[in-house]
Design a protein around this motif. Structure first.
Motif, short mmCIF file in Angstrom:
data_model
loop_
_atom_site.label_atom_id
_atom_site.label_comp_id
_atom_site.label_asym_id
_atom_site.label_seq_id
_atom_site.Cartn_x
_atom_site.Cartn_y
_atom_site.Cartn_z
N LYS A 166 0.84 -1.21 0.00
CA LYS A 166 0.00 0.00 0.00
C LYS A 166 0.87 1.25 0.00
O LYS A 166 0.62 2.20 -0.76
N ARG A 167 1.89 1.27 0.84
CA ARG A 167 2.78 2.42 0.89
C ARG A 167 3.65 2.50 -0.37
O ARG A 167 4.00 3.60 -0.81
N ARG A 168 3.99 1.35 -0.95
CA ARG A 168 4.77 1.37 -2.19
C ARG A 168 4.01 2.07 -3.31
O ARG A 168 4.59 2.85 -4.08
N VAL A 169 2.71 1.80 -3.41
CA VAL A 169 1.90 2.46 -4.44
C VAL A 169 1.87 3.97 -4.19
O VAL A 169 2.01 4.77 -5.13
N PHE A 170 1.70 4.34 -2.95
CA PHE A 170 1.71 5.77 -2.59
C PHE A 170 3.06 6.40 -2.94
O PHE A 170 3.12 7.49 -3.54
N ASN A 171 4.15 5.72 -2.59
CA ASN A 171 5.49 6.23 -2.91
C ASN A 171 5.71 6.34 -4.41
O ASN A 171 6.38 7.27 -4.88
#
Length: 222
Positions: A166-171
């Protein structure tokens, strides 16, 4: 430090050779385009189109450093995450932050050598047929493209080291927006006044990987 650099070299040596050959190939082809125009219409025509039409003759190189930086980050850090090696690496008797910084330093050094070789090839060739003002115009216009390659490496490292999808997509979304800054102005030398700040901004992106490593150490996971 030598052991860390050697470990990174083992992972990336074949990719770095391919990256060097690829960037030199595109830079060399761009120089051949200039040479063809010189042979067909004379060096005066090269000067004329550069001054009146803002021609650069190296347009093919625009996104090559960006691609090289992205792929280096993937080659260097994806095996660490996929094989669960990062956890073992961070448990070695060595300061964790320094460990990550050395891994990033290795990648930055490899990119700088690759990109500097490109600059050397283009500079040596163009200084024989173009005035200093003209070939420096080409090299300064290309500099933001190479800075984009370095920023792409640091941003993709941040994404790869992040432990949750989830955070990878945001990053990834944030990284795409940040990298867009390097390609906002297509005019020659449009970034000249902003180059020092762009270089600082590029190096600042190295700090982002620290947050991913901190989240990894805190046990964040999908």
């Amino acid at each position: 430090m030598n052991a860390i650099f050697y470990k990174e070299w083992i992972k990336t040596r074949w990719y770095l050779l391919l990256a060097l050959l690829m960037t030199l190939g595109f830079a060399g082809y761009s120089m051949l385009r200039i040479n063809r125009v010189v042979n067909m219409k004379g060096v005066e025509h090269v000067w004329e189109v550069m001054l009146t039409r803002d021609a650069l003759f190296i347009d093919l190189l625009e996104y090559i450093p960006l691609l090289i930086g992205i792929l280096l980050a993937l080659v260097q850090f994806m095996p660490e995450m996929h094989r669960k090696c990062l956890k073992l690496t961070l448990h070695l008797p060595y300061p964790q932050l320094r460990m990550i910084n050395l891994m990033l330093l290795y990648g930055l050094s490899a990119l700088l050598i690759c990109f500097a070789t490109n600059y050397l090839l283009m500079g040596v060739y163009m200084q024989h047929i173009l005035a200093l003002e003209l070939y420096s115009r080409i090299l300064l216009t290309a500099l933001p493209w190479y800075l984009a390659g370095i920023a792409a490496y640091l941003l993709l490292s941040w994404i790869c080291l992040e432990p949750t999808w989830k955070r990878r997509v945001f990053n990834l979304v944030i990284s795409a927006l940040l990298l867009r800054i390097f390609f906002l102005a297509p005019a020659p030398e449009a970034y000249n006044a902003f180059l020092p700040w762009l270089a600082i901004y590029t190096l600042f992106t190295a700090c982002l990987s620290w947050s991913s490593v901190a989240r990894f150490k805190a046990g964040k996971q999908d």
